[in-house]
Design an enzyme around this catalytic site. Structure first.
Site, PDB file in Angstrom:
ATOM      1  N   ASP A 223     -16.645  -1.738   0.198  1.00 51.02           N
ATOM      2  CA  ASP A 223     -17.525  -2.887  -0.067  1.00 51.02           C
ATOM      3  C   ASP A 223     -17.030  -4.199   0.555  1.00 51.02           C
ATOM      4  O   ASP A 223     -17.732  -4.815   1.357  1.00 51.02           O
ATOM      5  CB  ASP A 223     -17.817  -3.043  -1.578  1.00 51.02           C
ATOM      6  CG  ASP A 223     -16.587  -2.925  -2.465  1.00 51.02           C
ATOM      7  OD1 ASP A 223     -15.458  -2.869  -1.930  1.00 51.02           O
ATOM      8  OD2 ASP A 223     -16.760  -2.898  -3.703  1.00 51.02           O
TER       9      ASP A 223
ATOM     10  N   ASP B 164      -4.819   0.934 -11.234  1.00 49.44           N
ATOM     11  CA  ASP B 164      -4.495   2.318 -10.878  1.00 49.44           C
ATOM     12  C   ASP B 164      -4.206   2.389  -9.378  1.00 49.44           C
ATOM     13  O   ASP B 164      -4.497   1.450  -8.644  1.00 49.44           O
ATOM     14  CB  ASP B 164      -5.646   3.273 -11.255  1.00 49.44           C
ATOM     15  CG  ASP B 164      -6.993   2.664 -10.982  1.00 49.44           C
ATOM     16  OD1 ASP B 164      -7.122   1.969  -9.953  1.00 49.44           O
ATOM     17  OD2 ASP B 164      -7.924   2.880 -11.776  1.00 49.44           O
TER      18      ASP B 164
ATOM     19  N   ASP C  76      -4.932   4.428  -6.047  1.00 52.67           N
ATOM     20  CA  ASP C  76      -5.756   5.455  -5.410  1.00 52.67           C
ATOM     21  C   ASP C  76      -5.137   5.869  -4.083  1.00 52.67           C
ATOM     22  O   ASP C  76      -4.742   5.026  -3.275  1.00 52.67           O
ATOM     23  CB  ASP C  76      -7.171   4.919  -5.169  1.00 52.67           C
ATOM     24  CG  ASP C  76      -7.898   4.688  -6.479  1.00 52.67           C
ATOM     25  OD1 ASP C  76      -7.617   5.430  -7.441  1.00 52.67           O
ATOM     26  OD2 ASP C  76      -8.736   3.761  -6.558  1.00 52.67           O
TER      27      ASP C  76
HETATM   28  P1  ATP Z   1     -10.213  -2.520  -9.948  1.00 49.46           P
HETATM   29  O1  ATP Z   1      -9.953  -1.053 -10.142  1.00 49.46           O
HETATM   30  O2  ATP Z   1      -9.026  -3.379 -10.050  1.00 49.46           O
HETATM   31  O3  ATP Z   1     -11.366  -2.995 -10.774  1.00 49.46           O
HETATM   32  P2  ATP Z   1     -10.975  -1.682  -7.333  1.00 49.46           P
HETATM   33  O4  ATP Z   1     -11.113  -2.421  -6.031  1.00 49.46           O
HETATM   34  O5  ATP Z   1      -9.950  -0.583  -7.372  1.00 49.46           O
HETATM   35  O6  ATP Z   1     -10.735  -2.738  -8.449  1.00 49.46           O
HETATM   36  P3  ATP Z   1     -12.860   0.341  -8.053  1.00 49.46           P
HETATM   37  O7  ATP Z   1     -14.167   0.188  -8.724  1.00 49.46           O
HETATM   38  O8  ATP Z   1     -11.760   1.051  -8.778  1.00 49.46           O
HETATM   39  O9  ATP Z   1     -12.397  -1.113  -7.652  1.00 49.46           O
HETATM   40  O10 ATP Z   1     -13.120   1.048  -6.654  1.00 49.46           O
HETATM   41  C1  ATP Z   1     -12.076   1.495  -5.815  1.00 49.46           C
HETATM   42  C2  ATP Z   1     -12.414   1.208  -4.361  1.00 49.46           C
HETATM   43  O11 ATP Z   1     -13.584   1.936  -3.970  1.00 49.46           O
HETATM   44  C3  ATP Z   1     -12.735  -0.255  -4.054  1.00 49.46           C
HETATM   45  O12 ATP Z   1     -11.568  -0.995  -3.800  1.00 49.46           O
HETATM   46  C4  ATP Z   1     -13.622  -0.146  -2.831  1.00 49.46           C
HETATM   47  O13 ATP Z   1     -12.849   0.020  -1.672  1.00 49.46           O
HETATM   48  C5  ATP Z   1     -14.384   1.157  -3.090  1.00 49.46           C
HETATM   49  N1  ATP Z   1     -15.687   0.924  -3.753  1.00 49.46           N
HETATM   50  C6  ATP Z   1     -15.930   0.916  -5.086  1.00 49.46           C
HETATM   51  N2  ATP Z   1     -17.224   0.686  -5.332  1.00 49.46           N
HETATM   52  C7  ATP Z   1     -17.825   0.580  -4.130  1.00 49.46           C
HETATM   53  C8  ATP Z   1     -19.156   0.353  -3.715  1.00 49.46           C
HETATM   54  N3  ATP Z   1     -20.122   0.186  -4.600  1.00 49.46           N
HETATM   55  N4  ATP Z   1     -19.411   0.299  -2.379  1.00 49.46           N
HETATM   56  C9  ATP Z   1     -18.420   0.476  -1.480  1.00 49.46           C
HETATM   57  N5  ATP Z   1     -17.144   0.680  -1.810  1.00 49.46           N
HETATM   58  C10 ATP Z   1     -16.834   0.733  -3.115  1.00 49.46           C
HETATM   59 MG    MG Z   2      -9.612   0.745  -9.076  1.00 50.11          MG
END
Ligand code: ATP
Ligand code: MG
Length: 425
Positions: free
Chosen positions: A138, A59, A61
């Site tokens: 993170d 997705d 963001d």
């Molecule tokens: P994917 O959606 O492909 O699994 P993603 O990196 O987009 O990976 P998400 O869980 O959708 O992961 O989270 C979006 C963003 O929010 C992450 O890229 C990170 O920057 C931030 N994020 C998510 N969870 C945390 C956390 N527990 N602590 C700090 N930042 C976080």
């Molecule tokens: Mg994501």
């Protein structure tokens, strides 16, 4: 958080391969409109990471300096969600939703919500700068921005270097960041497996030291991240590493797995790769407990189903209570385990036909076959059950009639004639 606003490394459009063609068109519309109205408008997080790696993002963001209220005024199809942290959801058509978040900073001590389960460092409505927003994230590779204004990639945290080197590195002090939110430890293992990246030394060391803290993380969040692992087909790999670094037991309320179980989870990931279908939670639960279940089941002559049911309940109930897993899902897991018991004890028992006709039985068979494969078990038994299942599922053979089976009737006719020529006339 840095005291001074750090200077980012900026990668101009000519120096990276991210093209607007790869970006979801609705997200682009949102970015452009924010930008035209004088706001910063960035893509952020997993999508920038994936685009830079040449992968298809899940997705897109959007992050902006517009407040949620300002975003709502710009889009008719927008509504605000979230009690503590307001996000704007902009709807396009029936299926597409673009999520827009305002830049946030890490809250100060007194700003955190009282319930620690509610926060992982960034739930309060404390707006911040792009740099502050990057530093609360993170991992360095998850904190890159793509700026729609000039198509550059903005890096405050050294994420570009880590992407090149294939490294998962926590932003800031990993000990502190894992204490703030222990679920980040599981996420570190997840991204390492998904991207085939290595953990940097300080991150790995901090996981060893902080692993017990995950016992206090919100079970709902752990459960979501666990399902995410299997959606990304790295469940077996990540849980195996989690056990090595002693994260698994505190995370799963004392659960330990043996090598056969990890192999079974690998097989499930392989099946997901082959079929494109993510396993259901009940199926995964049954897989986690099948070894322990079968080793406790009675092996005497009687093989009572009642005993198997009791053992399945004993194993599943504490786990389901901890994670607040619904009765429906627990029921599916229990039926799968009891089905495995029926298959394992072999054919010829009462109720076999009804079991074979049950709609859940093909799933039992699938789990059974994957499990036998994982432990180098009785593949023949699995195959013979498949044959029985196929036989029961086939429609009953039709009564021979001249129309439907001309060959047979041709063969029979002369025989009847031989016995009683009159009968056929
Ligand atoms: P994917 O959606 O492909 O699994 P993603 O990196 O987009 O990976 P998400 O869980 O959708 O992961 O989270 C979006 C963003 O929010 C992450 O890229 C990170 O920057 C931030 N994020 C998510 N969870 C945390 C956390 N527990 N602590 C700090 N930042 C976080
Ligand atoms: Mg994501």
């Amino acid at each position: 958080m840095p005291l001074e606003e750090p200077k980012p490394r900026i990668l101009p459009r000519a120096e990276h391969a991210v093209s607007r063609k790869q970006i979801d068109s609705d997200s682009l519309k949102v970015l452009y409109r924010l930008n035209r109205n004088g706001h910063k408008a960035y893509l952020v997080g997993g999508c920038v990471r994936d685009l830079l790696l040449g992968r298809q993002p899940k997705d897109f963001d959007v992050s902006t300096d517009a407040t949620p209220g300002q975003v709502r005024k710009l889009f008719r199809n927008c509504f605000l969600v979230g009690r503590r942290f307001r996000l704007a959801h902009i709807r396009f058509g029936k299926d597409n939703l673009v999520e827009v978040a305002t830049f946030r900073r890490q809250p100060e001590e007194g700003e955190l919500p009282e319930d620690p389960a509610d926060h992982f460092g960034f739930v309060e409505n404390v707006f911040g700068s792009p740099a502050e927003d990057a530093f609360r994230r993170d991992f360095t590779i998850n904190a890159l921005y793509y700026d729609i204004n000039d198509f550059s990639v903005i890096d405050f945290v050294g994420g570009l270097e880590d992407l090149d080197a294939g490294v998962i590195r926590v932003i800031g002090d990993p000990q502190v960041r894992f204490s703030e939110d222990p679920v980040r430890m599981l996420r570190a293992l997840e991204f390492s497996a998904r991207l085939d990246f290595t953990l940097d030394d300080a991150t790995r060391e901090a996981i060893y030291q902080r692993a017990p803290l995950i016992a206090e993380a919100s079970p709902a969040r752990v459960r979501d991240e666990l399902m995410e692992l299997f959606r990304h087909k790295v469940g077996g790999e990540v849980l195996r590493v989690a056990q090595e670094v002693e994260l698994l037991e505190p995370m799963l309320a004392g659960y330990r797995a043996d090598e056969a179980t990890f192999k079974l989870l690998d097989n499930i990931d392989r099946r997901t790769r082959e079929t494109g279908k993510t396993p259901q939670e009940g199926f995964l639960l049954a897989a986690l407990f099948v070894e322990a279940f079968v080793s406790r089941c009675p092996t005497d002559q009687d093989h009572h189903i009642g005993d198997a049911l009791r053992i399945a309940n004993q194993l599943l109930t504490p786990h389901c209570a901890h994670f607040r897993i619904s009765h429906g899902t627990r029921h599916i897991a229990r039926e799968l385990l009891v089905g495995i018991f029926r298959l394992q004890r072999g054919p010829g028992f009462k109720g076999e036909r009804r079991f074979l006709r049950h709609p859940q039985t093909p799933q039992v068979m699938e789990l059974f076959a994957l499990w036998q494969e994982s432990r180098d078990g009785d593949r023949e038994l699995a195959e013979s059950w498949q044959e029985r299942l196929a036989a029961v599922q086939q429609p009953p053979p039709q009564q021979p009639s001249e129309k439907s089976s001309p060959r047979r009737s041709r063969r029979r006719k002369p025989r009847r004639r031989q016995r009683s020529p009159k009968a056929t006339s």
